[in-house]
Design a protein around this motif. Structure first.
Motif, PDB file in Angstrom:
ATOM      1  N   VAL A 119       0.685  -1.483   0.024  1.00  0.00           N
ATOM      2  CA  VAL A 119      -0.198  -0.132   0.037  1.00  0.00           C
ATOM      3  C   VAL A 119       0.693   1.413   0.187  1.00  0.00           C
ATOM      4  N   LEU A 120       0.486   2.197  -0.800  1.00  0.00           N
ATOM      5  CA  LEU A 120       1.407   3.461  -0.886  1.00  0.00           C
ATOM      6  C   LEU A 120       0.409   4.283   0.258  1.00  0.00           C
ATOM      7  N   ALA A 121       1.624   4.866   1.113  1.00  0.00           N
ATOM      8  CA  ALA A 121       0.651   5.995   1.922  1.00  0.00           C
ATOM      9  C   ALA A 121       1.373   7.416   1.514  1.00  0.00           C
ATOM     10  N   SER A 147      -2.925   1.316  12.142  1.00  0.00           N
ATOM     11  CA  SER A 147      -2.224   2.665  12.367  1.00  0.00           C
ATOM     12  C   SER A 147      -0.614   2.022  11.534  1.00  0.00           C
ATOM     13  N   GLN A 148      -0.645   3.413  10.506  1.00  0.00           N
ATOM     14  CA  GLN A 148       0.532   2.866   9.724  1.00  0.00           C
ATOM     15  C   GLN A 148       1.450   3.995   9.228  1.00  0.00           C
ATOM     16  N   PRO A 149       2.596   4.793   9.441  1.00  0.00           N
ATOM     17  CA  PRO A 149       3.432   5.379   8.937  1.00  0.00           C
ATOM     18  C   PRO A 149       3.637   5.434   7.062  1.00  0.00           C
ATOM     19  N   ALA A 150       3.703   6.612   6.962  1.00  0.00           N
ATOM     20  CA  ALA A 150       3.755   6.891   5.369  1.00  0.00           C
ATOM     21  C   ALA A 150       4.774   5.867   4.534  1.00  0.00           C
ATOM     22  N   GLU A 177      -7.941   1.068   2.328  1.00  0.00           N
ATOM     23  CA  GLU A 177      -9.212   1.855   2.783  1.00  0.00           C
ATOM     24  C   GLU A 177      -8.534   2.722   4.014  1.00  0.00           C
ATOM     25  N   GLY A 178      -7.884   3.990   4.443  1.00  0.00           N
ATOM     26  CA  GLY A 178      -7.361   4.666   5.594  1.00  0.00           C
ATOM     27  C   GLY A 178      -7.868   5.881   5.728  1.00  0.00           C
TER      28      GLY A 178
END
Length: 225
Positions: A119-121, A147-150, A177-178
């Protein structure tokens, strides 16, 4: 006897092939030997009262040497280009059967394998989840990533239902989705696609072919076995 006849026939064939070879055509290219022969002729016919200027002779020799050097350099470049193309083709052939990480909205499930993706955040994300659907649009799995960091967020899907039974191999739709800065939205994804074939396409380099279509190898984020 038959073996002797066959052997003699083979030798005769080779002999006549050599005899019937066409004479080699002479090249029209001016060699260094030809140039110095012409230069000698020029000196022998010059007017003794007006000898050739040394600077002009040196300039002629220099120009010929440069032209010959450029010609050989072009030959070497052509040979190098052919060698590089051959090496590229050999390296490209080793990619077939491996998997390329490509931006996609589907994920491939293979029998007995764990499917992987990213996933690309661009920013930190909360309540990140993956929703996986079959070809009928039915939800088969929801993966909670919290929850995930960038950055690039790796994930895996074992392809098993709640009872531990494997889902049929194939291609499944997947959505990430988030919540980013309090706003719930979907995020771009990349999954591993099987490399079916590769092409060498001149200036475009190596082209990787998957079910998603053709893409330049330079645009592939990662290669996996």
């Amino acid at each position: 006897m038959n073996n002797n006849v066959q052997s003699a026939t083979g030798l005769g064939s080779l002999y006549w092939d050599n005899q019937n070879k066409a004479p080699e055509e002479k090249s029209d290219e001016l060699t260094q030997e030809d140039f110095f022969s012409l230069l000698t002729q020029q000196l022998s016919y010059q007017d003794p009262s007006k000898p050739a200027d040394n600077d002009q002779m040196i300039a002629q020799m220099t120009n010929f040497t440069m032209a010959e050097g450029i010609s050989k350099l072009n030959e070497n470049f052509n040979s190098l280009a052919a060698s590089m193309t051959s090496n590229s083709a050999l390296q490209a052939s080793t990619l077939v059967g491996k998997k390329a990480l490509l931006e996609s909205e589907t994920i491939e499930l293979y029998s007995g394998e764990v499917s992987k993706g990213t996933v690309l955040a661009k920013e930190p994300v909360d309540n990140l989840s993956l929703t996986i659907k079959d070809d009928k649009g039915q939800v088969v799995e929801v993966v909670d990533l919290g929850s995930q960091p960038a950055g690039a967020i790796r994930f895996e899907w074992d392809g098993l239902d709640k009872d531990g039974n494997p889902f049929p191999p194939g291609e499944y739709d997947i959505v990430a989705e988030g919540s980013i800065n309090g706003e719930y939205s979907s995020l771009p994804m990349a999954t591993f696609k099987n490399i079916e074939s590769v092409n060498i396409n001149g200036a475009n380099g190596i082209i990787v072919n998957t079910k998603e279509g053709a893409v330049k190898l330079a645009e592939v984020a990662e290669i996996s076995v």
